[in-house]
Design an enzyme around this catalytic site. Structure first.
Site, PDB file in Angstrom:
ATOM      1  N   ASN A 147      19.232  46.775 -28.980  1.00 54.72           N
ATOM      2  CA  ASN A 147      18.990  46.099 -27.690  1.00 54.72           C
ATOM      3  C   ASN A 147      17.552  46.305 -27.241  1.00 54.72           C
ATOM      4  OD1 ASN A 147      20.580  44.367 -25.938  1.00 54.72           O
ATOM      5  ND2 ASN A 147      19.872  45.727 -24.324  1.00 54.72           N
ATOM      6  N   GLU A 206      21.867  57.356 -21.920  1.00 51.82           N
ATOM      7  CA  GLU A 206      20.746  56.630 -21.305  1.00 51.82           C
ATOM      8  C   GLU A 206      20.950  56.738 -19.810  1.00 51.82           C
ATOM      9  OE1 GLU A 206      20.173  52.485 -22.366  1.00 51.82           O
ATOM     10  OE2 GLU A 206      20.372  52.970 -24.491  1.00 51.82           O
ATOM     11  N   GLU A 258      25.748  50.649 -27.218  1.00 50.49           N
ATOM     12  CA  GLU A 258      26.622  50.011 -26.235  1.00 50.49           C
ATOM     13  C   GLU A 258      27.607  49.063 -26.921  1.00 50.49           C
ATOM     14  OE1 GLU A 258      24.009  48.472 -23.178  1.00 50.49           O
ATOM     15  OE2 GLU A 258      23.829  50.479 -22.321  1.00 50.49           O
TER      16      GLU A 258
HETATM   17  C1  GAL Z   1      20.772  49.428 -21.945  1.00 51.02           C
HETATM   18  C2  GAL Z   1      20.420  49.338 -23.418  1.00 51.02           C
HETATM   19  C3  GAL Z   1      18.965  49.605 -23.655  1.00 51.02           C
HETATM   20  C4  GAL Z   1      18.138  48.784 -22.701  1.00 51.02           C
HETATM   21  C5  GAL Z   1      18.553  49.063 -21.280  1.00 51.02           C
HETATM   22  C6  GAL Z   1      17.837  48.255 -20.248  1.00 51.02           C
HETATM   23  O1  GAL Z   1      21.957  48.796 -21.669  1.00 51.02           O
HETATM   24  O2  GAL Z   1      21.207  50.231 -24.174  1.00 51.02           O
HETATM   25  O3  GAL Z   1      18.650  49.303 -24.973  1.00 51.02           O
HETATM   26  O4  GAL Z   1      18.342  47.454 -23.010  1.00 51.02           O
HETATM   27  O5  GAL Z   1      19.884  48.745 -21.120  1.00 51.02           O
HETATM   28  O6  GAL Z   1      16.498  48.428 -20.304  1.00 51.02           O
END
Ligand code: GAL
Length: 939
Positions: free
Chosen positions: A124, A274, A184
């Protein structure tokens, strides 16, 4: 053979001493239980910052960022590995130069940071294709599933990457502590795929715990997390409580939930895989607004809350440093060139206010090992504040969260360890208070100041405590006998009663108290405010910890033979002090005279950076291009576009299929030339193009410019569902086409990087790029297509598109532009290049970060692709985003030498020219040595 015999004879004769075998890197064990990870059986509180090496194309600067993260108290970085960045074509992989991840992992080891390795295959990250190379669109089999075609493709990626990760594992003396499969993936349910990712890793020698980052709603997938195929050992959870609404930073407060990381498995620690530490700029508000959205109060309230409310002992903050979507790295629907992210370290590598809040929290977390094993305990109620608590069952240390959910300050009394102590919190403030905390030889009964850090230096314990400027604080320590208390600085009152020494004060400046006697080793207590506490740097040397105050960064330190040697940055000349078991001080290799203060620190002065003078950019030359628009242009060597089917769910709106990926052109600009026999009755040219957000296309018929249109995004996100994405209708000028004569339509499409696959849904990821429909009357059109001519070996497959100037080297420093005329103030519709050279001689031993800045209004329908020394450092234009500063990473920028700027202007209409100038984003004495990044000057 002869040589070997000779050496052998000399060895035997004792004349040559064989080189000792390189010492084997110490190997460690990595285990975990329900509380925390453990290395060699010792509990670890993992505090990681997310860092994307692919967003910083100057490997020497990787060290700069990692040292800055380490200096903020992080002990780990979390790193996505972008498949697209390494693989320009099926079977082609590159791990050299700016792609040398082995070097990245070595730097992490040298810096003393663990690594959470996140190889995807899907990542992502708002990067093109979500990390998927665009060629994957033409591979059959649903992506992010166990379909055979996709499986073979990702096996190849992991076969290249896994061995590198494996040899850098903590278990082999390296830095990789966790291995994160997928990203995710909660929205999908293919357990066979999830299991295969793990089996593939294990087969490659990955033996550290495997994790995955879950999002949004664990849903059906989470039910397999406990056991069964696909279950990972340590599930992690992503939380973005503050949303991405940067435009409303002043009023947004936690619209996306409480930000408390859920526990997913009983046998594994809670892992915030995250945690929001910035935001993407969905509404073009600019990243300063994103930094406000996720500013100091957010960082205090949500993060400290999560530490206590969730009991997590592993955290990764997304992002620690965002960097730049240079080249065509951006996934264009959510981001533009800058990926600053409003992070604690900004895109130009400067430390922001938020960095210092991370530092306060990071130092605390590393100073309280008792936090790695806690259970929920009863918290004291405090009028007007939220409270919660956890206690370490072995030591009894209690961690009490007090938070102010309101926006007005609160002064209250909190009952800690049976003592009524004053506590003050600003609006949206939060503190984690300690009771029953042993450090060094001391026992802290309770404090309403927060602990920054504690250390034993030179036979003395040191504790740094702090609180909001102007609020009351009390700290109580236990002593068998009344100790002697000397207030060296500031106003602090003390009282001793029943084995307890109580200090009362108002947090202001930096108070210093020396406590000795009373049965303990001496204690220097430093009582500060948020700001004065954050001005301390700590570094743990093999000879013990040292503390430094007054520099703008401390990168590393050593102590030997009575000398402490610091690598430190200063942004201005000024005083500094060091607390170390040493009498002499070296800073960046230079001995600095010092005197000893009453608190036993060594105090001296350091010089600041030298002034920087920048050349003005006023030697621009200009050259028009786009011969492809001319009827007579020879396109006979271009690829014939004649496919009738594609794997995209998007049904072509005309035949043949013109999707550029089908013909191997995945990046940036793509040219089409359509040849047809006219009837003379054609009234319009009807086109559709899908470029991703921010793209456009320009159209010529028989060399005549017809105009431009915006590219479409994709079928399923254009609301309401748009049956004709990226549509443009162009009137055929009277008399331009003659019955029976051949004619040529030339179209330049500006593709903007590829959609992601967040929903694990081929629909979105396989959306095409380029023309998706073309009609001119009823004519049958013969098409040819041209994109990137050749993959640049150093700059890689995402650097260049297929503009004429890109195909023939106009973007490169070695191109001879001397015959180009001096730039005029205007450009016609179409493509025009500007070039300028400038010399730099930036001061040595200094880290000066430069950017290109565009002032004034951006001309409408104007876009510029910016090349510095051949590196595509970004795209500028109103349709692209709000960005007017483009950071130039040192290394790509030759700090001491000649630099070449080339700007490809694509103008939808005649425009005035916008040219940038150089600005300094920050300059500090110190920094890391940065070499120029090698890359060829010519095609
Ligand atoms: C999360 C994802 C990341 C990035 C983030 C938003 O959902 O795992 O790769 O996209 O959102 O910056």
């Amino acid at each position: 053979m002869k040589k070997i015999l000779l050496v052998l004879a000399l060895v035997i004769a004792g004349l040559v001493v064989p080189a000792p075998a390189a010492p084997a890197a110490p190997k460690h064990t990595v285990t975990y239980d329900r509380y925390s990870l453990m290395v060699d059986g010792e509990r670890v509180l993992l505090q990681a910052a997310e860092f994307h090496y692919f967003r910083l194309p100057s490997p020497d600067l990787w060290r700069d960022i990692l040292e800055k993260e380490k200096a903020a108290g992080f002990n780990a970085v979390s790193v996505y590995f972008s498949w697209a960045f390494h693989s320009p074509a099926p079977g082609k992989y590159d791990f050299t130069g700016v792609r040398d991840v082995d070097r990245l992992l070595r730097i992490a080891e040298e810096t003393g940071l663990y690594v959470i390795a996140r190889p995807g295959p899907y990542i992502n990250a708002e990067t093109t294709g979500g990390g998927f190379p665009a060629w994957l669109k033409t591979v059959p089999g649903r992506a992010r599933s166990s379909a055979p075609g996709y499986t073979a493709a990702y096996h190849d990626w992991l076969a290249h990457l896994n061995p590198i990760l494996a040899r850098h594992q903590v278990t082999r003396g390296g830095s990789v502590l966790l291995y994160n499969v997928e990203n995710e993936y909660a929205v999908n349910t293919d357990a066979v795929y999830m299991q295969d990712l793990q089996d593939t890793a294990r087969a490659a020698g990955i033996d550290v715990p495997i994790t995955t980052n879950n999002c949004c709603d664990a849903g059906s997938w989470s039910s397999t997390w406990g056991s069964g195929p696909g279950a990972v050992q340590i599930p992690g959870v992503d939380d973005y409580p503050q949303s991405f609404d940067c435009g409303n930073a002043a009023t947004v407060w936690g619209p996306w939930g409480a930000g408390v990381t859920e526990k997913v498995r009983d046998d594994a620690p809670v892992f915030a895989a995250e945690y929001q530490a910035g935001a993407i700029d969905l509404n073009n508000a600019g990243y300063d607004a994103c930094r406000d959205l996720t500013g100091v109060q957010y960082t205090k309230y949500f993060q400290k809350g999560n530490v206590i409310l969730s009991g997590a002992t592993a955290f990764n903050y997304y992002m620690g440093f965002g960097g730049t979507n240079w080249g065509w790295l951006a996934q264009p629907n959510d981001v533009y060139t800058s990926y600053d992210y409003g992070a604690a370290i900004d895109e130009s590598r400067q430390l922001t206010d938020k960095y210092f809040e991370y530092k306060r929290q990071g130092y605390f977390l590393q100073a309280v090992p008792q936090l790695t094993k806690t259970d929920v305990s009863a918290a004291p109620a405090v009028a007007g504040l939220e409270t919660a608590a956890r206690t370490n069952p072995d030591t009894g240390t209690q961690f009490v969260l007090v938070r102010n959910a309101g926006t007005t300050p609160v002064s209250a009394t909190v009952d800690l360890a049976g003592l009524a102590l004053p506590v003050g919190l600003e609006g949206h403030g939060a503190k984690i208070l300690l009771t029953g905390f042993d450090f060094g030889a001391q026992h802290l009964v309770a404090s309403t100041s927060e602990l920054l850090t504690q250390a034993t230096v030179g036979g003395r314990d040191v504790g740094i405590l702090y609180g909001t400027d102007g609020t009351a604080g009390s700290t109580v320590l236990s002593y068998a006998r009344k100790p002697s208390v000397r207030v060296l600085d500031g106003q602090v009152t003390s009282s001793y009663d029943g084995g307890k020494l109580r200090l009362d004060y108002t947090h202001r400046g930096l108070a210093r108290v020396l406590i000795s006697g009373g049965g303990h080793r001496p204690l220097l207590l430093l009582l500060g405010t948020d700001d004065t506490a954050a001005s301390f740097w700590r570094y743990d040397t093999p000879a013990g910890p040292i503390l430094v105050r007054g520099t703008d960064l401390l990168r590393s330190a050593t102590v030997a033979h009575g000398t402490v040697a610091l690598r430190a940055d200063t942004a201005a000349a000024g005083g500094f002090e060091v607390l170390a078991a040493a009498k002499d001080v070296l800073v960046n290799g230079v001995r600095v005279p010092t005197r000893t203060t009453s608190s036993g620190t060594l105090e001296g002065r350091l010089p600041g950076p030298r002034g920087v003078s920048l050349p003005s950019l006023d030697g621009w030359r200009q050259q028009g291009e786009a011969p492809e628009a001319k009827p007579a242009f020879d396109d006979s060597r271009w690829t014939v576009a004649d496919k009738s089917t594609s794997l995209s769910p998007f049904v072509p709106m005309s035949q043949p299929v013109l999707f550029s990926d089908e013909y191997g052109f995945h990046t940036g600009s793509v040219w089409y030339r359509g040849h047809f026999t006219a009837t003379g009755g054609e009234a319009t040219v009807d086109l559709n193009a899908i470029t991703g957000k921010r793209g456009d296309y320009l159209v010529w018929l028989n060399g005549r410019y017809l105009g431009a249109a915006a590219g479409g995004v994709e079928l399923d996100t254009e609301a309401p569902v748009n049956p004709s994405p990226g549509h443009g209708e162009f009137t055929v000028p009277a008399g331009l086409l003659r019955a029976g004569e051949r004619a040529v339509l030339s179209v330049l499409v500006q593709n903007m990087g590829h959609n992601d696959d967040w929903t694990a849904d081929d629909n979105r990821f396989r959306q095409p790029r380029g023309l998706v429909g073309a009609r001119i009357g009823t004519a049958a059109i013969d098409w040819r297509i041209q994109g990137t001519a050749k993959i640049d070996p150093a700059r890689g497959g995402l650097n260049n598109g297929g503009l004429y100037g890109e195909r023939t080297g106009w973007s490169l420093p070695g191109y001879a532009d001397r015959i180009w005329p001096k730039a005029s103030k205007t450009v016609p519709a179409g493509v025009t290049w500007l070039r300028d050279n400038f010399r730099l001689d930036l001061p040595a031993g200094q880290d000066t970060s430069l950017a290109l800045r565009f002032d004034g209004a951006t001309p409408a329908g104007y876009r510029a692709i910016l090349y510095l020394n051949g590196w595509n450092v970004g795209q500028y234009g109103t349709a692209i985003g709000p960005q007017t500063d483009f950071v130039l990473p040192t290394g790509v920028l030759h700090a001491n030498g000649t630099n070449t700027l080339a700007v490809a202007v694509i103008a939808e209409q005649p425009s005035t020219v916008a040219t940038p100038h150089l600005v300094v984003k920050g300059s500090q004495r110190g920094g890391v040595p940065v070499r120029d990044v090698p890359a060829s000057d010519r095609p």
